[in-house]
Design a protein around this motif. Structure first.
Motif, mmCIF file in Angstrom:
data_model
loop_
_atom_site.group_PDB
_atom_site.id
_atom_site.type_symbol
_atom_site.label_atom_id
_atom_site.label_comp_id
_atom_site.label_asym_id
_atom_site.label_seq_id
_atom_site.Cartn_x
_atom_site.Cartn_y
_atom_site.Cartn_z
ATOM 1 N N ALA A 34 0.832 -1.204 0.000
ATOM 2 C CA ALA A 34 0.000 0.000 0.000
ATOM 3 C C ALA A 34 0.868 1.256 0.000
ATOM 4 O O ALA A 34 0.445 2.313 -0.467
ATOM 5 C CB ALA A 34 -0.915 -0.012 1.222
ATOM 6 N N LEU A 35 2.080 1.128 0.523
ATOM 7 C CA LEU A 35 3.058 2.218 0.546
ATOM 8 C C LEU A 35 4.288 1.753 -0.209
ATOM 9 O O LEU A 35 4.735 0.621 -0.033
ATOM 10 C CB LEU A 35 3.427 2.553 1.996
ATOM 11 C CG LEU A 35 4.472 3.648 2.222
ATOM 12 C CD1 LEU A 35 3.892 5.007 1.834
ATOM 13 C CD2 LEU A 35 4.912 3.671 3.690
ATOM 14 N N ASP A 36 4.833 2.611 -1.069
ATOM 15 C CA ASP A 36 6.008 2.220 -1.840
ATOM 16 C C ASP A 36 6.990 3.377 -1.904
ATOM 17 O O ASP A 36 6.652 4.533 -1.629
ATOM 18 C CB ASP A 36 5.603 1.786 -3.259
ATOM 19 C CG ASP A 36 6.536 0.738 -3.849
ATOM 20 O OD1 ASP A 36 7.698 0.661 -3.405
ATOM 21 O OD2 ASP A 36 6.101 -0.006 -4.748
ATOM 22 N N VAL A 37 8.235 3.051 -2.290
ATOM 23 C CA VAL A 37 9.269 4.067 -2.444
ATOM 24 C C VAL A 37 9.027 4.812 -3.752
ATOM 25 O O VAL A 37 8.835 4.179 -4.798
ATOM 26 C CB VAL A 37 10.668 3.421 -2.449
ATOM 27 C CG1 VAL A 37 11.742 4.464 -2.725
ATOM 28 C CG2 VAL A 37 10.933 2.702 -1.122
ATOM 29 N N PRO A 38 9.030 6.144 -3.735
ATOM 30 C CA PRO A 38 8.821 6.896 -4.978
ATOM 31 C C PRO A 38 9.892 6.555 -6.012
ATOM 32 O O PRO A 38 11.070 6.388 -5.662
ATOM 33 C CB PRO A 38 8.928 8.358 -4.534
ATOM 34 C CG PRO A 38 8.632 8.335 -3.070
ATOM 35 C CD PRO A 38 9.181 7.032 -2.570
ATOM 36 N N PRO A 39 9.508 6.442 -7.293
ATOM 37 C CA PRO A 39 10.495 6.111 -8.326
ATOM 38 C C PRO A 39 11.474 7.253 -8.554
ATOM 39 O O PRO A 39 11.158 8.422 -8.341
ATOM 40 C CB PRO A 39 9.624 5.871 -9.569
ATOM 41 C CG PRO A 39 8.379 6.658 -9.317
ATOM 42 C CD PRO A 39 8.148 6.598 -7.837
ATOM 43 N N THR A 40 12.682 6.892 -8.966
ATOM 44 C CA THR A 40 13.704 7.869 -9.318
ATOM 45 C C THR A 40 14.267 7.505 -10.685
ATOM 46 O O THR A 40 14.000 6.434 -11.224
ATOM 47 C CB THR A 40 14.843 7.883 -8.289
ATOM 48 O OG1 THR A 40 15.544 6.624 -8.365
ATOM 49 C CG2 THR A 40 14.319 8.081 -6.877
ATOM 50 N N GLY A 65 13.405 -5.391 -14.875
ATOM 51 C CA GLY A 65 13.851 -4.202 -14.159
ATOM 52 C C GLY A 65 15.016 -4.437 -13.228
ATOM 53 O O GLY A 65 15.616 -3.475 -12.734
ATOM 54 N N VAL A 66 15.347 -5.701 -12.964
ATOM 55 C CA VAL A 66 16.517 -6.012 -12.132
ATOM 56 C C VAL A 66 17.746 -6.027 -13.030
ATOM 57 O O VAL A 66 17.805 -6.774 -14.002
ATOM 58 C CB VAL A 66 16.341 -7.354 -11.400
ATOM 59 C CG1 VAL A 66 17.661 -7.792 -10.777
ATOM 60 C CG2 VAL A 66 15.266 -7.230 -10.324
ATOM 61 N N ARG A 67 18.703 -5.207 -12.708
ATOM 62 C CA ARG A 67 19.900 -5.068 -13.542
ATOM 63 C C ARG A 67 21.038 -5.982 -13.099
ATOM 64 O O ARG A 67 21.922 -6.306 -13.894
ATOM 65 C CB ARG A 67 20.368 -3.612 -13.516
ATOM 66 C CG ARG A 67 19.392 -2.676 -14.228
ATOM 67 C CD ARG A 67 19.796 -1.230 -14.100
ATOM 68 N NE ARG A 67 19.022 -0.382 -14.990
ATOM 69 C CZ ARG A 67 19.033 0.942 -14.963
ATOM 70 N NH1 ARG A 67 19.778 1.578 -14.061
ATOM 71 N NH2 ARG A 67 18.299 1.638 -15.816
ATOM 72 N N GLY A 68 21.032 -6.394 -11.853
ATOM 73 C CA GLY A 68 22.079 -7.285 -11.373
ATOM 74 C C GLY A 68 21.789 -7.734 -9.953
ATOM 75 O O GLY A 68 21.100 -7.039 -9.203
ATOM 76 N N VAL A 69 22.296 -8.910 -9.617
ATOM 77 C CA VAL A 69 22.135 -9.448 -8.266
ATOM 78 C C VAL A 69 23.480 -10.029 -7.841
ATOM 79 O O VAL A 69 24.086 -10.808 -8.587
ATOM 80 C CB VAL A 69 21.047 -10.531 -8.187
ATOM 81 C CG1 VAL A 69 20.810 -10.930 -6.723
ATOM 82 C CG2 VAL A 69 19.747 -10.074 -8.840
ATOM 83 N N ILE A 99 20.575 -6.323 -4.716
ATOM 84 C CA ILE A 99 19.853 -6.220 -5.982
ATOM 85 C C ILE A 99 19.990 -4.804 -6.511
ATOM 86 O O ILE A 99 19.662 -3.839 -5.811
ATOM 87 C CB ILE A 99 18.361 -6.554 -5.779
ATOM 88 C CG1 ILE A 99 18.203 -7.937 -5.142
ATOM 89 C CG2 ILE A 99 17.595 -6.459 -7.088
ATOM 90 C CD1 ILE A 99 16.882 -8.133 -4.446
ATOM 91 N N THR A 100 20.483 -4.671 -7.728
ATOM 92 C CA THR A 100 20.510 -3.377 -8.415
ATOM 93 C C THR A 100 19.334 -3.364 -9.373
ATOM 94 O O THR A 100 19.177 -4.293 -10.175
ATOM 95 C CB THR A 100 21.825 -3.180 -9.178
ATOM 96 O OG1 THR A 100 22.925 -3.326 -8.266
ATOM 97 C CG2 THR A 100 21.873 -1.806 -9.818
ATOM 98 N N TYR A 101 18.502 -2.329 -9.288
ATOM 99 C CA TYR A 101 17.279 -2.341 -10.091
ATOM 100 C C TYR A 101 16.943 -0.954 -10.633
ATOM 101 O O TYR A 101 17.410 0.070 -10.119
ATOM 102 C CB TYR A 101 16.106 -2.887 -9.272
ATOM 103 C CG TYR A 101 15.696 -2.035 -8.085
ATOM 104 C CD1 TYR A 101 14.607 -1.168 -8.166
ATOM 105 C CD2 TYR A 101 16.380 -2.112 -6.872
ATOM 106 C CE1 TYR A 101 14.223 -0.389 -7.077
ATOM 107 C CE2 TYR A 101 15.999 -1.350 -5.785
ATOM 108 C CZ TYR A 101 14.927 -0.488 -5.886
ATOM 109 O OH TYR A 101 14.552 0.285 -4.814
ATOM 110 N N ASP A 102 16.117 -0.961 -11.667
ATOM 111 C CA ASP A 102 15.634 0.257 -12.304
ATOM 112 C C ASP A 102 14.274 0.590 -11.698
ATOM 113 O O ASP A 102 13.292 -0.096 -11.973
ATOM 114 C CB ASP A 102 15.506 0.024 -13.808
ATOM 115 C CG ASP A 102 14.973 1.238 -14.556
ATOM 116 O OD1 ASP A 102 14.573 2.226 -13.910
ATOM 117 O OD2 ASP A 102 14.924 1.180 -15.801
#
Length: 215
Positions: A34-40, A65-69, A99-102
């Motif tokens: 219900a709450l999420d981190v705002p996109p950047t 959307g996951v660029r690397g783990v 996790i590096t993600y977009d």
């Protein structure tokens, strides 16, 4: 580590679970946060600990959307961040993934949903599956105040969906990459007994249960 001892001592058929512990072969039906981190516009990182990092890494590598783990150790010191030392269960580390993600393609909240729904069992005490000890604990290492706020809110939101209390801890600590042979272990060792018994069912369940998230 216990998983290595099991594999060295027993054939695949004997890699059985302790009583009362089930494999992750299905996706727990959890809602989006219900709450999420705002996109950047910049790449972001998330750090989760959910037992053996081989399978957790493999799960998150499937996602759009996951660029690397990266598999590694979180919650202890750099001096003790090695497989041999963490295996003693005296260093304070947890096996974890970074996790590096977009954030324009996948949100932190969605990563949390996958973490709790399929990457591990957040109700297990003392480890995950056959792997016992504090290094296999369930933990979240927020990388920002926003991540901490969202993680706490999501745990409160989903707690009623589980029959047992969540054991996941929200912790602070640095992340240290694991040895090279642990990276992409799932991909490089598809017939490894541990991978076949524990991690392939989890990845298959993710691909079947949450197909919209798969790359």
């Amino acid at each position: 580590m216990i998983r290595m001892l099991l594999i060295a001592a027993a054939p695949l058929a004997l890699l059985a679970l302790p009583a009362g512990i089930a494999r992750s072969e299905h996706v727990v039906p959890l809602p989006q946060p219900a709450l999420d981190v705002p996109p950047t516009s910049a790449s972001q990182t998330a750090v989760f600990a959910g037992g053996c990092f081989w399978g957790v890494e493999a799960v998150f590598r499937q996602l759009k959307g996951v660029r690397g783990v990266t598999s590694g150790y979180a919650g202890g010191t750099a001096a003790d961040a090695s497989y041999a030392k963490v295996s003693t269960e005296r260093t304070g580390h947890a096996e974890a993934v970074r996790i590096t993600y977009d954030p324009a393609r996948i949100s932190y909240g969605t990563l949390l949903r996958v973490f709790f729904a399929i990457a591990h069992d957040p109700t297990q005490v003392g480890g995950q599956g056959p792997d016992r000890g504090p290094s296999y604990r369930s933990a979240i290492f927020p990388q920002s105040p926003d991540q901490m706020r969202v993680a706490r809110a999501y745990m409160a939101q989903i707690a009623p969906a589980f029959r047992k209390p969540l054991t996941t801890r929200i912790e602070q600590g640095r992340f240290f990459p694991a040895e090279a042979y642990h990276q992409r272990f799932f991909d490089r060792n598809p017939t490894h007994p541990y991978i076949v018994a524990w991690d392939k069912p989890r990845v298959a369940a993710l691909r079947t249960g949450l197909p919209a998230l798969i790359r």
